[in-house]
Each structure stands twice: as structure tokens, then as C-alpha cells.
Design a protein around this motif. Sequence first.
Motif, PDB file in Angstrom:
ATOM      1  N   VAL A 293     -21.657  42.311 -21.191  1.00 15.01           N
ATOM      2  CA  VAL A 293     -20.667  42.011 -20.167  1.00 15.01           C
ATOM      3  C   VAL A 293     -21.353  41.671 -18.849  1.00 15.01           C
ATOM      4  N   GLN A 294     -20.625  40.972 -17.991  1.00 16.03           N
ATOM      5  CA  GLN A 294     -21.136  40.595 -16.679  1.00 16.03           C
ATOM      6  C   GLN A 294     -21.210  41.834 -15.774  1.00 16.03           C
ATOM      7  N   PRO A 295     -21.954  41.751 -14.664  1.00 18.17           N
ATOM      8  CA  PRO A 295     -22.113  42.915 -13.776  1.00 18.17           C
ATOM      9  C   PRO A 295     -20.788  43.527 -13.322  1.00 18.17           C
ATOM     10  N   ALA A 296     -19.778  42.697 -13.029  1.00 14.63           N
ATOM     11  CA  ALA A 296     -18.498  43.232 -12.566  1.00 14.63           C
ATOM     12  C   ALA A 296     -17.853  44.117 -13.624  1.00 14.63           C
ATOM     13  N   ALA A 297     -17.885  43.659 -14.869  1.00 14.77           N
ATOM     14  CA  ALA A 297     -17.271  44.432 -15.948  1.00 14.77           C
ATOM     15  C   ALA A 297     -18.131  45.628 -16.332  1.00 14.77           C
ATOM     16  N   GLN A 298     -19.432  45.525 -16.130  1.00 13.68           N
ATOM     17  CA  GLN A 298     -20.323  46.629 -16.493  1.00 13.68           C
ATOM     18  C   GLN A 298     -19.939  47.909 -15.765  1.00 13.68           C
ATOM     19  N   GLY A 299     -19.727  47.801 -14.455  1.00 15.55           N
ATOM     20  CA  GLY A 299     -19.338  48.979 -13.688  1.00 15.55           C
ATOM     21  C   GLY A 299     -18.006  49.527 -14.155  1.00 15.55           C
ATOM     22  N   LYS A 300     -17.087  48.623 -14.499  1.00  5.17           N
ATOM     23  CA  LYS A 300     -15.762  49.041 -14.964  1.00  5.17           C
ATOM     24  C   LYS A 300     -15.862  49.780 -16.295  1.00  5.17           C
ATOM     25  N   VAL A 301     -16.663  49.243 -17.208  1.00  4.32           N
ATOM     26  CA  VAL A 301     -16.799  49.854 -18.533  1.00  4.32           C
ATOM     27  C   VAL A 301     -17.453  51.229 -18.444  1.00  4.32           C
ATOM     28  N   LEU A 302     -18.516  51.337 -17.671  1.00  4.69           N
ATOM     29  CA  LEU A 302     -19.264  52.601 -17.605  1.00  4.69           C
ATOM     30  C   LEU A 302     -18.515  53.692 -16.835  1.00  4.69           C
ATOM     31  N   SER A 303     -17.591  53.292 -15.968  1.00  7.40           N
ATOM     32  CA  SER A 303     -16.861  54.298 -15.178  1.00  7.40           C
ATOM     33  C   SER A 303     -15.528  54.690 -15.804  1.00  7.40           C
ATOM     34  N   ASP A 304     -15.105  53.952 -16.818  1.00  2.00           N
ATOM     35  CA  ASP A 304     -13.834  54.226 -17.482  1.00  2.00           C
ATOM     36  C   ASP A 304     -14.119  54.816 -18.861  1.00  2.00           C
ATOM     37  N   PRO A 305     -13.864  56.111 -19.065  1.00  3.59           N
ATOM     38  CA  PRO A 305     -14.198  56.755 -20.352  1.00  3.59           C
ATOM     39  C   PRO A 305     -13.591  56.066 -21.561  1.00  3.59           C
TER      40      PRO A 305
END
Length: 575
Positions: A293-305
Motif C-alpha cells: 500500500v501507499q504511505p497514506a494507507a500504510q498509516g491507516k492500516v497499521l493504526s486500525d486493528p
Amino acid sequence: MAASAALALVLSACGGGTDTTGGGGGATEEFNASLTKVFNPSDKKGGIMKFAHSDQLDTVDPGETYYGVSWNFLRTYGRSLLMYKVAPGAESNELTGDLAEGPGVPSDGGKTWTYKLRAGVKFEDGTPVTSKDVKYAVLRSTDKETFPNGPAYFEAFLNLPAGYKGVYKSKGVNTDSAITTPDDQTIVFHLKQAFGGFDYMAALPQTVPIPEAKDTGAKYKQHVISSGPYMFDKVEEGKGYTLKRNPNWDPATDPNRKALPDGYEVTLKVEGNDLDNRLISGDIHIDLAGTGVQPAAQGKVLSDPELKKRADNPTIARLWYTSINPKVAPFDNIDCRKAVMYAVDQTGYQTAYGGAFAGGDLATTIMPPMIAGYQKFDLYPNGADHKGDIAKAKEHLTACGQPNGFSTNMVYRSDRAKEKATAESMKQSLERVGIKLTLKGYPAGDYFSQYAGNPPFMLKNKIGLATNGWGADWNDGFGFLSQIVDSRVIRDTGGSSNISVRVPEVDKMLDAAVSETDTAKREAAWGAIDKRVMEEAVIYPGVYAKSLVLRGKGVTNVFYNEAFGQYDYMAMGLQ
């Protein structure tokens, strides 16, 4: 291995039956659920699998394709002589019979390899697939003017007639010195030198059969004739593809494919962040590129259980790196190249790819640690904080007659946000020593054929640096190194994966290593080749790759295929 045994092995590996709680690890969503086991195993058929890609595939023509994503997807419509096992974990690096009944039988000390084709295999129009169709396909692929992008193994190893230029320009030339077909089910390859790893070449897409009567040359990609379970229904180059079931595919001839979906929809040129959002929402099932995933989605994925449960974070047999072009001044001076090696902030390079967790480990060699023959060394230490050795860089700038730095151009794949971020990071870090970069993005689909892999274009446009990435054609030193460090694969017509390595000594080292029968000595040779290339400072190794990839909603039979460094697209189905 007998076909029935192979089928039993594959069904076992993929979970068998329709029990979605056992056999392969169950359907429980969890982080890294697909790395070493099958997530959500099922035999359920039906539905349309939806893939998307941020650019376009290099080509769907088996004779020319050279992107791992294309090789992975191609198995839905093409059958090579051999293939990698449809199984998770280490098994996915093992070869098994596909169009051929099994591995090749060597003779003449490894210079001759014989394969027996399965009976009953047909093309989409119902005509039988024969050994002559495989021979034609392989010989066709050696024409690097018509098909510039493909691997160059066959023309390097086959005992082709002198001056042979492929099936179009050398039509009618007797090629029995290279390939013979004693009968419709037998194909024999004759090599110039012994090569114990020829089975890996038999697994290349270039052995996917092509009927001569249906070949349209460079236009064949507009309608590839299927030998697999799916056939092209609609082709819109640059926009997308739809595939439907091939009515002449007989599962009795194919122990490796379950062919679960009713078809595929592939949408191309979807902006990366939009693609991630559609994947998260369930609008598509898979990001076909498989690079994470792109950087924007990476943060979203890792912070959302809940999202993280749908993610996998594999380590890949891949290097993200930058080619330094020695043909473009002032990089024709080795000290100017070494200045770059020391000046780059490698932590910035790593951050561009997602950081240590999702992007990968800092690299100091060309071969990643998982490749047999890897040797650990560091010829250009970049400081304790890995942000570059500025003093050492300036020392080499002075030595190359550019004490105040210089200007050059750098290219990257425009649809890949991580490569753009890499180029921007390098621009910032090199400016610290006076090296000024002008950045230019080009589309991934044509990146090697028209731009970064086209030497005349690079020279004319004074492109000194190019972002690059490489995964092994197969996971040993030769499968990783040969196509990116052998100067003989560089073509002025474009399409070369080797952008910067032109070292005659390395070519000789490769030839010697291929002929070495002692495994330990051969693997040691790969490490020596790696070091010799690094001494030339023509490749800046950035990171040994990892990626944060996301499973789509409702997918079954999901597992990471180590041979492709991606999910196994061919094995997947829908609930």
C-alpha cells in the motif's frame, strides 16, 4: 511426481474440501495470516475476481513479459513447461510439471534437456498443443528487436545457428541444433554449455506455447491464444482486461489449477491512493502490482486493528536500488559514482519505502540475504546513523575533479509513490555535497522499454540515476544476478533490466560460475560477483524489500508465493 500425487499435494496445501476453518489455517482474520499458510481455504467456484494496477502491465505476451506481476497473473491463461508449486511457504519455490509431465531429463553432461508434454492439452480454439508450439514460442522470444523486454536466457544458452534472429527474420532457418521435437509430446533443448538449473528456464513464460498460425508478432498481445483455464474476452491496452473461462481447458490435464473464479476484471492506471481506498472498501480484491500500500494507507492500516488483520508484511527476495549510469558524464569517473555511494542518506531511502517495518532493511549488497550465495559486506559505510558520510563523499568529488558538485538527471516510475519519494530523498541528501538532481517520472509499463532500460534515451537525456528494483527470476545467485549485472543483456533497442553494469570481468565470472558443479564453490562465486559489481559503484543498494500488502474482502485461498514475492493470484477464489 505422478499427476495424481501432485494433485493430492496441491489440494492438501490449499486446504482441500470446502471447510473454511481448517486445512490451511482457517478464515480467522489476523496479521500475517497468509505468509506460511493458506488463509480462508475453499473449493467454491464462481464470481469475478477484480484486480487493479496503478499503471499497466508491461505486456501480456508470454514471449516478452518481464514483470513479476505479469508472470504471476499469466498463469491464469498460459501454461509453461514447468511451474512453481501452488502452495504456501517454502514449497512455492519448488518446481513441478505444468505443460510438461515433470522436470526435464538431462543428458550429455547437462547440455541436453528433454521434456514430455502432457497429453490432451488444447488451445482455446480446441486445437491440440504440441511440442512444436513450445519450440516456436521459445524461438520467437529470442527476437529482441520485436520483443525487447523479455529475459535473454534462451538466446544466451541455446545452441542456436550463427546469426539467428528469431522466427520472423530467420524464417526457414534450421534450428535443430538448439531445439528438436521428435514427436508432438517431446521437446529437447540443446545448450552451448552445461547448465544444471535449466528447469528454471523451463518455467519461464517464454515456454508458454504459441501456435504459429495465430502469431501476429508485436500485435499478439492484443489476443494471446490461451492454453490455460481462462482466455481473454476483452483487451483494452492501457485500460484493462477481462478474462472468461476457456471452454477447451481440461482440468484432467492440469493438476495445479483449481480455476475457482468465473473470470477476471483487471483495471489499469488506477491512481495509487484511490486503489488503496478501493481495496480497503472491498471495491477491488487485489492490488495487482503487489508492492504494498501507499504511505497514506500504510498509516491507516497499521493504526486500525481491524484493517491490520487483513494485512501481510512479507520479506521479499527483492532489492530496491538506484542504478548509476557510467555512460553519462561525470559518472564515467568512478570517484563521482563513489561520491553518490557515500552521500546518500540511506535512512531517507528506507523511509521512502515505508520504514524498517514495512519497507525493508538497509542494504549494502546487491543480493538479499535470502538468496543462496549471499555474502555480507559493506564497501561504502554510510556513518553510524546511516545518513551518509559527507566527508568521504566530498573527498571523492575532489578526486573526480568536481569539488563543488555537479548536476545530473534522475528518473523514477511515475505511478509508484515510493519511487518518487526515493528520488526526492536522494535529491535532498545529495544536495548536501553539491550534487543537484533534476527529477523526471515515467510510466511503469514502458519504464524499461522506452526510458530507463533504453541506453540511447538515457545518454541523449543525460540521465545519470534511475530508481530500480529487482526480484529473482528464481531464488539462487544466477537467477538473481545474471539479468542485472551481465553486460551482454544490455540492448540499444531498449528493454534491458541491466541499466548500469558493464564489466567484462563480471561476464566472465558469471560464465565460470554457471559451469561450476560444486554447490559450495558456485554459491561462493555469486557472492564474489556481487562484491565485484559493488566495487564499480554502479548500483546503490537501498533496501532489502518488505511490503505491507492487503487482502481484499471476500477472497479465499490466499497465500504468499515466495517465487513471485506476491500473493498467488492464480490460486485465489471468492466466497
